[in-house]
Design a protein around this motif. Structure first.
Motif, short mmCIF file in Angstrom:
data_model
loop_
_atom_site.label_atom_id
_atom_site.label_comp_id
_atom_site.label_asym_id
_atom_site.label_seq_id
_atom_site.Cartn_x
_atom_site.Cartn_y
_atom_site.Cartn_z
N LYS A 86 3.43 6.82 10.15
CA LYS A 86 3.10 7.29 8.80
C LYS A 86 4.11 6.81 7.75
CE LYS A 86 0.63 11.41 10.44
NZ LYS A 86 -0.33 10.68 11.12
N GLN A 87 4.52 5.56 7.89
CA GLN A 87 5.43 4.98 6.91
C GLN A 87 4.63 4.33 5.78
OE1 GLN A 87 8.25 2.46 8.94
NE2 GLN A 87 9.14 4.18 10.04
N SER A 88 5.13 4.43 4.58
CA SER A 88 4.47 3.89 3.39
C SER A 88 4.80 2.41 3.25
CB SER A 88 4.91 4.67 2.15
OG SER A 88 4.60 6.03 2.29
N ARG A 89 3.95 1.56 3.82
CA ARG A 89 4.27 0.14 3.90
C ARG A 89 3.22 -0.79 3.32
NH1 ARG A 89 8.60 -1.27 6.58
NH2 ARG A 89 9.69 0.26 7.85
N ILE A 90 2.06 -0.30 2.94
CA ILE A 90 1.03 -1.21 2.44
C ILE A 90 0.11 -0.50 1.45
CG2 ILE A 90 -0.49 -0.75 4.41
CD1 ILE A 90 -1.29 -3.74 4.25
N ILE A 91 -0.16 -1.20 0.35
CA ILE A 91 -1.10 -0.72 -0.66
C ILE A 91 -1.94 -1.92 -1.08
CG2 ILE A 91 0.56 -1.03 -2.55
CD1 ILE A 91 -0.70 1.43 -3.91
N THR A 92 -3.24 -1.70 -1.21
CA THR A 92 -4.13 -2.76 -1.65
C THR A 92 -4.91 -2.29 -2.87
OG1 THR A 92 -6.03 -2.11 -0.28
CG2 THR A 92 -4.39 -3.57 0.74
N GLY A 93 -5.44 -3.24 -3.61
CA GLY A 93 -6.26 -2.92 -4.77
C GLY A 93 -6.93 -4.17 -5.30
N GLU A 94 -7.77 -3.98 -6.30
CA GLU A 94 -8.53 -5.09 -6.88
C GLU A 94 -8.44 -5.07 -8.40
OE1 GLU A 94 -12.02 -4.82 -3.48
OE2 GLU A 94 -12.47 -4.23 -5.53
N ILE A 95 -8.39 -6.26 -8.96
CA ILE A 95 -8.46 -6.43 -10.41
C ILE A 95 -9.77 -7.15 -10.69
CG2 ILE A 95 -7.46 -7.56 -12.43
CD1 ILE A 95 -4.74 -7.44 -10.99
N SER A 96 -10.57 -6.60 -11.59
CA SER A 96 -11.81 -7.26 -11.99
C SER A 96 -11.59 -7.94 -13.33
CB SER A 96 -12.95 -6.24 -12.10
OG SER A 96 -13.22 -5.68 -10.85
N LEU A 97 -11.89 -9.23 -13.36
CA LEU A 97 -11.80 -10.01 -14.59
C LEU A 97 -13.17 -10.67 -14.80
CD1 LEU A 97 -8.34 -11.75 -14.11
CD2 LEU A 97 -8.87 -9.82 -15.58
N GLY A 98 -14.01 -10.02 -15.57
CA GLY A 98 -15.37 -10.52 -15.71
C GLY A 98 -16.08 -10.48 -14.38
N LYS A 99 -16.59 -11.62 -13.94
CA LYS A 99 -17.27 -11.70 -12.65
C LYS A 99 -16.31 -11.98 -11.51
CE LYS A 99 -21.67 -13.17 -14.54
NZ LYS A 99 -22.73 -14.17 -14.51
N LYS A 100 -15.07 -12.24 -11.83
CA LYS A 100 -14.07 -12.55 -10.81
C LYS A 100 -13.36 -11.28 -10.36
CE LYS A 100 -13.21 -17.23 -12.29
NZ LYS A 100 -12.24 -18.23 -12.63
N LYS A 101 -12.95 -11.33 -9.08
CA LYS A 101 -12.20 -10.21 -8.51
C LYS A 101 -10.94 -10.78 -7.86
CE LYS A 101 -13.99 -8.24 -4.89
NZ LYS A 101 -14.68 -7.42 -3.90
N ILE A 102 -9.79 -10.20 -8.18
CA ILE A 102 -8.53 -10.59 -7.56
C ILE A 102 -8.12 -9.45 -6.64
CG2 ILE A 102 -6.09 -11.12 -7.93
CD1 ILE A 102 -6.96 -12.20 -10.70
N GLU A 103 -7.94 -9.77 -5.38
CA GLU A 103 -7.58 -8.75 -4.41
C GLU A 103 -6.09 -8.83 -4.12
OE1 GLU A 103 -10.40 -8.01 -1.35
OE2 GLU A 103 -11.84 -9.34 -2.32
N LEU A 104 -5.44 -7.69 -4.17
CA LEU A 104 -3.99 -7.62 -3.97
C LEU A 104 -3.68 -6.88 -2.68
CD1 LEU A 104 -3.12 -6.40 -7.58
CD2 LEU A 104 -2.88 -8.73 -6.71
N ILE A 105 -2.73 -7.40 -1.93
CA ILE A 105 -2.19 -6.71 -0.76
C ILE A 105 -0.68 -6.75 -0.90
CG2 ILE A 105 -1.97 -6.65 1.75
CD1 ILE A 105 -4.61 -8.11 1.98
N ASN A 106 -0.07 -5.59 -1.02
CA ASN A 106 1.38 -5.48 -1.16
C ASN A 106 1.92 -4.82 0.10
OD1 ASN A 106 4.00 -5.29 -2.09
ND2 ASN A 106 3.57 -3.65 -3.54
N ILE A 107 2.74 -5.55 0.85
CA ILE A 107 3.24 -5.01 2.11
C ILE A 107 4.77 -5.03 2.16
CG2 ILE A 107 1.18 -5.75 3.36
CD1 ILE A 107 2.85 -7.96 4.66
N TYR A 108 5.28 -4.06 2.88
CA TYR A 108 6.70 -4.01 3.22
C TYR A 108 6.77 -3.99 4.75
CZ TYR A 108 11.49 -2.28 3.63
OH TYR A 108 12.81 -2.12 3.97
N VAL A 109 7.02 -5.14 5.33
CA VAL A 109 6.99 -5.31 6.78
C VAL A 109 8.22 -4.64 7.41
CG1 VAL A 109 7.03 -7.03 8.65
CG2 VAL A 109 5.71 -7.47 6.57
N PRO A 110 8.02 -3.95 8.53
CA PRO A 110 9.17 -3.35 9.22
C PRO A 110 10.22 -4.39 9.60
CG PRO A 110 7.12 -2.56 10.16
CD PRO A 110 6.77 -3.66 9.20
N ASN A 111 11.48 -3.99 9.59
CA ASN A 111 12.59 -4.89 9.90
C ASN A 111 12.56 -5.34 11.35
OD1 ASN A 111 15.28 -5.65 10.83
ND2 ASN A 111 15.98 -5.13 8.78
#
Length: 161
Positions: A86-111
């Motif tokens: 239950k470690q807080s290591r990944i968040i994803t989301g999307e940005i909509s720009l007109g018909k385009k979608k940018i998908e984001l994945i932000n990760i903090y990989v374990p050491n």
């Protein structure tokens, strides 16, 4: 669009540096890792004052990820992979720009240091779950070639060895 990723090692301790960087570099999106704070104590208002919204998956004292953005982020997901610790290591989301979608994945990989410890095994298992989730997501949502599928399979095999 300018998207920047930064392991800040405590957003509250480095807030002045982060704000100076934003003012100087003017990113559209800033992906922060190791924010080391919960959502309740994240400096949302400071970012809001300079035109950025904050999307946070925090954890007290360590770990944690956040997306700071000039654009509205939709479909925020903090359950992209199931983390057994239950470690807080990944968040994803999307940005909509007109018909385009940018998908984001932000990760903090374990050491994972040192090797041959529970931390190392946790990192390997976490990466396996991450690769499987990315692979499943890509296969479901994008047209990709057989060669690309084979490349993902090779990475997954290497993690399993």
């Amino acid at each position: 669009m300018k998207i920047i990723s930064w392991n800040v090692n405590s957003v509250r301790a480095r807030i002045d540096n982060i704000i100076d960087y934003i003012k100087d570099s003017k990113p559209d999106v800033l992906l922060l890792q190791e924010i080391k704070t919960q959502e309740e104590t994240f400096p949302k208002e400071i970012f809001k004052d300079i035109g950025y919204d904050s999307y946070i998956f925090g954890q007290k004292s360590y770990n944690g990820v956040a997306i700071i953005s000039k654009f509205k982020i939709e479909n925020i997901n903090i359950n992209f992979i199931k983390d057994e610790l239950k470690q807080s290591r990944i968040i994803t989301g999307e940005i909509s720009l007109g018909k385009k979608k940018i998908e984001l994945i932000n990760i903090y990989v374990p050491n994972g240091n040192p090797i041959d410890t529970e931390k190392y095994n946790y990192k390997k298992e976490w990466l396996k779950r991450f690769i499987n989730s990315v692979k499943d997501y890509v296969l479901k949502n994008y047209r990709i070639t057989q060669k690309q599928i084979e490349s993902l399979n090779k990475i997954y095999k290497e993690l399993n060895d």
